[in-house]
Design a protein around this motif. Structure first.
Motif, PDB file in Angstrom:
ATOM      1  N   PRO A   1       0.816  -1.317   0.094  1.00 40.17           N
ATOM      2  CA  PRO A   1       0.140   0.047  -0.025  1.00 40.17           C
ATOM      3  C   PRO A   1       1.009   1.319   0.013  1.00 40.17           C
ATOM      4  CG  PRO A   1      -1.048  -1.375   1.774  1.00 40.17           C
ATOM      5  CD  PRO A   1       0.631  -1.963   1.012  1.00 40.17           C
ATOM      6  N   ARG A   2       1.025   1.930  -1.172  1.00 39.77           N
ATOM      7  CA  ARG A   2       1.912   2.902  -1.310  1.00 39.77           C
ATOM      8  C   ARG A   2       1.372   3.568  -2.435  1.00 39.77           C
ATOM      9  NH1 ARG A   2       6.508   0.530  -2.197  1.00 39.77           N
ATOM     10  NH2 ARG A   2       7.076   0.189   0.012  1.00 39.77           N
ATOM     11  N   GLY A   3       1.524   5.125  -2.375  1.00 41.43           N
ATOM     12  CA  GLY A   3       0.848   5.987  -3.420  1.00 41.43           C
ATOM     13  C   GLY A   3      -0.216   6.800  -3.207  1.00 41.43           C
ATOM     14  N   LEU A   4      -0.699   7.422  -4.511  1.00 38.90           N
ATOM     15  CA  LEU A   4      -1.805   8.281  -4.361  1.00 38.90           C
ATOM     16  C   LEU A   4      -2.947   7.569  -4.863  1.00 38.90           C
ATOM     17  CD1 LEU A   4      -2.931  11.287  -4.006  1.00 38.90           C
ATOM     18  CD2 LEU A   4      -2.223  11.614  -6.566  1.00 38.90           C
ATOM     19  N   VAL A   5      -4.041   7.675  -4.143  1.00 33.06           N
ATOM     20  CA  VAL A   5      -5.666   7.374  -4.676  1.00 33.06           C
ATOM     21  C   VAL A   5      -6.554   8.558  -4.775  1.00 33.06           C
ATOM     22  CG1 VAL A   5      -7.449   5.884  -3.888  1.00 33.06           C
ATOM     23  CG2 VAL A   5      -5.190   5.372  -2.982  1.00 33.06           C
ATOM     24  N   ARG A   6      -6.795   8.467  -5.996  1.00 30.67           N
ATOM     25  CA  ARG A   6      -7.885   9.894  -6.525  1.00 30.67           C
ATOM     26  C   ARG A   6      -9.178   8.985  -6.077  1.00 30.67           C
ATOM     27  NH1 ARG A   6      -7.997  12.729 -11.286  1.00 30.67           N
ATOM     28  NH2 ARG A   6      -8.536  14.447 -10.087  1.00 30.67           N
ATOM     29  N   LEU A   7      -9.881   9.664  -5.144  1.00 31.46           N
ATOM     30  CA  LEU A   7     -11.103   9.172  -4.873  1.00 31.46           C
ATOM     31  C   LEU A   7     -12.378  10.343  -4.863  1.00 31.46           C
ATOM     32  CD1 LEU A   7     -12.802   6.839  -3.527  1.00 31.46           C
ATOM     33  CD2 LEU A   7     -12.278   8.037  -1.202  1.00 31.46           C
ATOM     34  N   ALA A   8     -13.200   9.757  -5.962  1.00 30.82           N
ATOM     35  CA  ALA A   8     -14.483  10.707  -6.052  1.00 30.82           C
ATOM     36  C   ALA A   8     -15.662  10.221  -5.313  1.00 30.82           C
ATOM     37  CB  ALA A   8     -14.710  10.599  -7.491  1.00 30.82           C
ATOM     38  N   VAL A   9     -16.269  11.188  -4.518  1.00 30.57           N
ATOM     39  CA  VAL A   9     -17.061  10.812  -3.453  1.00 30.57           C
ATOM     40  C   VAL A   9     -18.326  11.998  -3.514  1.00 30.57           C
ATOM     41  CG1 VAL A   9     -17.815  10.369  -1.066  1.00 30.57           C
ATOM     42  CG2 VAL A   9     -15.413   9.921  -1.758  1.00 30.57           C
ATOM     43  N   PRO A  10     -19.601  11.571  -3.362  1.00 28.98           N
ATOM     44  CA  PRO A  10     -20.635  12.551  -3.289  1.00 28.98           C
ATOM     45  C   PRO A  10     -20.339  13.351  -2.218  1.00 28.98           C
ATOM     46  CG  PRO A  10     -21.672  10.396  -3.525  1.00 28.98           C
ATOM     47  CD  PRO A  10     -20.198  10.141  -3.298  1.00 28.98           C
ATOM     48  N   MET A  11     -20.879  14.812  -2.379  1.00 30.12           N
ATOM     49  CA  MET A  11     -20.291  16.012  -1.716  1.00 30.12           C
ATOM     50  C   MET A  11     -20.666  15.745   0.004  1.00 30.12           C
ATOM     51  SD  MET A  11     -19.079  19.052  -1.238  1.00 30.12           S
ATOM     52  CE  MET A  11     -19.153  19.867  -3.047  1.00 30.12           C
TER      53      MET A  11
ATOM     54  N   ASP B   1      -6.468  11.875  -2.637  1.00 29.69           N
ATOM     55  CA  ASP B   1      -6.937  13.081  -3.185  1.00 29.69           C
ATOM     56  C   ASP B   1      -8.427  12.921  -3.372  1.00 29.69           C
ATOM     57  OD1 ASP B   1      -7.669  15.183  -4.914  1.00 29.69           O
ATOM     58  OD2 ASP B   1      -6.281  14.779  -6.613  1.00 29.69           O
ATOM     59  N   LEU B   2      -9.122  13.698  -2.388  1.00 29.81           N
ATOM     60  CA  LEU B   2     -10.716  13.240  -2.224  1.00 29.81           C
ATOM     61  C   LEU B   2     -11.311  14.431  -3.093  1.00 29.81           C
ATOM     62  CD1 LEU B   2     -12.763  11.960  -0.852  1.00 29.81           C
ATOM     63  CD2 LEU B   2     -12.657  13.471   1.040  1.00 29.81           C
ATOM     64  N   HIS B   3     -12.071  13.757  -3.964  1.00 28.07           N
ATOM     65  CA  HIS B   3     -12.902  14.736  -4.975  1.00 28.07           C
ATOM     66  C   HIS B   3     -14.382  14.876  -4.523  1.00 28.07           C
ATOM     67  CE1 HIS B   3     -14.054  16.744  -8.723  1.00 28.07           C
ATOM     68  NE2 HIS B   3     -14.909  16.047  -8.969  1.00 28.07           N
ATOM     69  N   LEU B   4     -14.793  15.992  -4.197  1.00 24.09           N
ATOM     70  CA  LEU B   4     -16.347  15.898  -3.711  1.00 24.09           C
ATOM     71  C   LEU B   4     -17.430  16.428  -4.493  1.00 24.09           C
ATOM     72  CD1 LEU B   4     -15.478  17.079  -0.027  1.00 24.09           C
ATOM     73  CD2 LEU B   4     -15.958  14.760  -0.946  1.00 24.09           C
ATOM     74  N   SER B   5     -18.123  15.790  -5.055  1.00 22.68           N
ATOM     75  CA  SER B   5     -19.287  16.161  -6.060  1.00 22.68           C
ATOM     76  C   SER B   5     -20.242  15.353  -6.136  1.00 22.68           C
ATOM     77  CB  SER B   5     -18.439  16.407  -7.573  1.00 22.68           C
ATOM     78  OG  SER B   5     -19.542  16.641  -8.307  1.00 22.68           O
ATOM     79  N   ASP B   6     -21.601  15.689  -6.331  1.00 21.03           N
ATOM     80  CA  ASP B   6     -22.736  14.921  -6.338  1.00 21.03           C
ATOM     81  C   ASP B   6     -22.938  14.494  -7.757  1.00 21.03           C
ATOM     82  OD1 ASP B   6     -23.128  15.213  -3.658  1.00 21.03           O
ATOM     83  OD2 ASP B   6     -24.845  16.573  -3.667  1.00 21.03           O
ATOM     84  N   ALA B   7     -22.361  15.248  -8.771  1.00 24.43           N
ATOM     85  CA  ALA B   7     -22.455  14.807 -10.055  1.00 24.43           C
ATOM     86  C   ALA B   7     -21.612  13.571 -10.340  1.00 24.43           C
ATOM     87  CB  ALA B   7     -21.865  15.821 -11.055  1.00 24.43           C
TER      88      ALA B   7
ATOM     89  N   PHE C   1      -9.624   8.992 -12.218  1.00 24.21           N
ATOM     90  CA  PHE C   1      -9.952   8.409 -10.757  1.00 24.21           C
ATOM     91  C   PHE C   1      -9.565   7.136 -10.530  1.00 24.21           C
ATOM     92  CE2 PHE C   1     -12.112  12.561 -10.890  1.00 24.21           C
ATOM     93  CZ  PHE C   1     -11.725  13.009  -9.659  1.00 24.21           C
ATOM     94  N   ASP C   2      -8.991   6.763  -9.487  1.00 24.81           N
ATOM     95  CA  ASP C   2      -8.675   5.299  -9.006  1.00 24.81           C
ATOM     96  C   ASP C   2      -9.698   4.660  -8.566  1.00 24.81           C
ATOM     97  OD1 ASP C   2      -5.782   5.205  -9.281  1.00 24.81           O
ATOM     98  OD2 ASP C   2      -5.723   6.886  -7.897  1.00 24.81           O
ATOM     99  N   ALA C   3     -10.973   5.316  -7.907  1.00 20.98           N
ATOM    100  CA  ALA C   3     -12.077   4.905  -7.629  1.00 20.98           C
ATOM    101  C   ALA C   3     -13.024   5.950  -7.089  1.00 20.98           C
ATOM    102  CB  ALA C   3     -11.707   3.969  -6.158  1.00 20.98           C
ATOM    103  N   GLY C   4     -14.248   5.267  -6.973  1.00 23.60           N
ATOM    104  CA  GLY C   4     -15.391   6.431  -6.687  1.00 23.60           C
ATOM    105  C   GLY C   4     -16.365   5.645  -5.835  1.00 23.60           C
TER     106      GLY C   4
END
Length: 304
Positions: free
Chosen positions: A93-103, A127-133, A142-145
């Motif tokens: 477990p190493r590195g950046l996770v770009r995660l998209a999540v509802p706001m 890297d937490l990305h917050l958006s309801d879209a 993104f790595d996951a959502g």
């Protein structure tokens, strides 16, 4: 268009130079001696020069071979280092996770868990990305959502983390003034709040114990693109809302709003972790998925 370098032949050549033996190189690379010999011959033909002077007892580099050997050795070393680094990234477990999540779900539920995760996995960054879209995971890198709904058919790989029920609710003051609906179709006569990103395109769907179905397209003064924005108007008794547990659950528990249409069920919703297709998930994504699943499984359930 120029051809790509023959990286395989260059790497095999470097290994032969390192071990000073075709047979030893073949053994270390788990290849046949013929494959090693053909790779070197292929490289010589491509370059138009002999790389080795070979006798039954001795293997010596030519001038051309000597000049090429250092660069080939660096190429082999860089390739091995790149592969080892990629392997370490996928297994450790190493590195950046770009995660998209509802706001609102991200702020209320995911963000409070991150300190514990960051302490447990100090080499993983979020890297937490917050958006309801609905975010295009593949197109936007993104790595996951996290998706909170019934998932449509998709090429994305989904892992169900926990149930997420929805409730049709109203404040006691609203029900006192306007009455309590007992059938979904009664909602047409009430003020209801809309949500822009509802998966059923503004339709509230219900089923009762006898299998009767009702699809309602309610209307009202307020439509939002974030469920949390409904709460002030809901608590003020200005209308009826259809909201997930993570937004309205605490207000239900405090008696600030009441669940209505209790004899009717809505389609089962759930929190899913979705990832792009293709190959196993990196360890950094897998540990985050396991961590979230473990914590969400502890969530409380409310009677409907």
């Amino acid at each position: 268009m120029p051809k790509l370098p023959d990286f395989e032949a260059l790497a095999i050549f470097a290994k032969v130079v390192e071990l000073r033996s075709f047979a030893a190189a073949a053994t270390e690379l788990s290849l046949s001696k013929a494959t090693v010999s053909k790779a070197v011959s292929r490289l010589e033909e491509r370059l138009g020069a002999r790389l080795f002077n070979r006798t039954s007892r001795r293997l010596a580099l030519t001038d051309a071979g000597q000049k090429l050997s250092e660069r080939a050795a660096r190429l082999l070393a860089d390739g091995e280092a790149a592969e080892n680094e990629a392997l370490a990234q996928s297994t450790t477990p190493r590195g950046l996770v770009r995660l998209a999540v509802p706001m609102s779900f991200g702020i209320k539920t995911v963000a409070p868990l991150l300190p514990e995760f960051m302490e447990a996995y100090p080499e993983v960054s979020i890297d937490l990305h917050l958006s309801d879209a609905t975010v295009d995971l593949i197109g936007e890198g993104f790595d996951a959502g996290l998706r909170i709904a019934r998932l449509p058919d998709s090429s994305l790989i989904a892992r169900r983390l926990c149930a997420m029920p929805r409730y049709t609710v109203a404040a006691p003051s609203y029900l006192k003034r306007h009455g309590r609906p007992t059938h979904p179709m009664h909602l047409a006569d009430h003020k209801c709040f809309g949500y822009a990103y509802l998966s059923t395109q503004g339709v509230w769907q219900y089923t009762n114990a006898s299998g009767e179905q009702a699809n309602v397209r309610p209307a009202g003064q307020l439509r939002v693109n974030n469920g949390e924005a409904v709460m002030p108007a809901l608590l003020a008794g200005l209308g009826i809302a259809d909201l997930p547990d993570f937004i309205v659950g605490d207000a239900i528990a405090r008696g600030e709003v009441e669940v209505i249409l209790k004899g009717w069920k809505q389609p089962e919703g759930a929190v899913h972790l979705v990832t792009p297709p293709g190959g196993p998930r990196p360890a950094r994504v897998e540990v985050l998925a396991d961590f979230l699943a473990k914590h969400f499984a502890k969530g409380k359930k409310r009677p409907s």
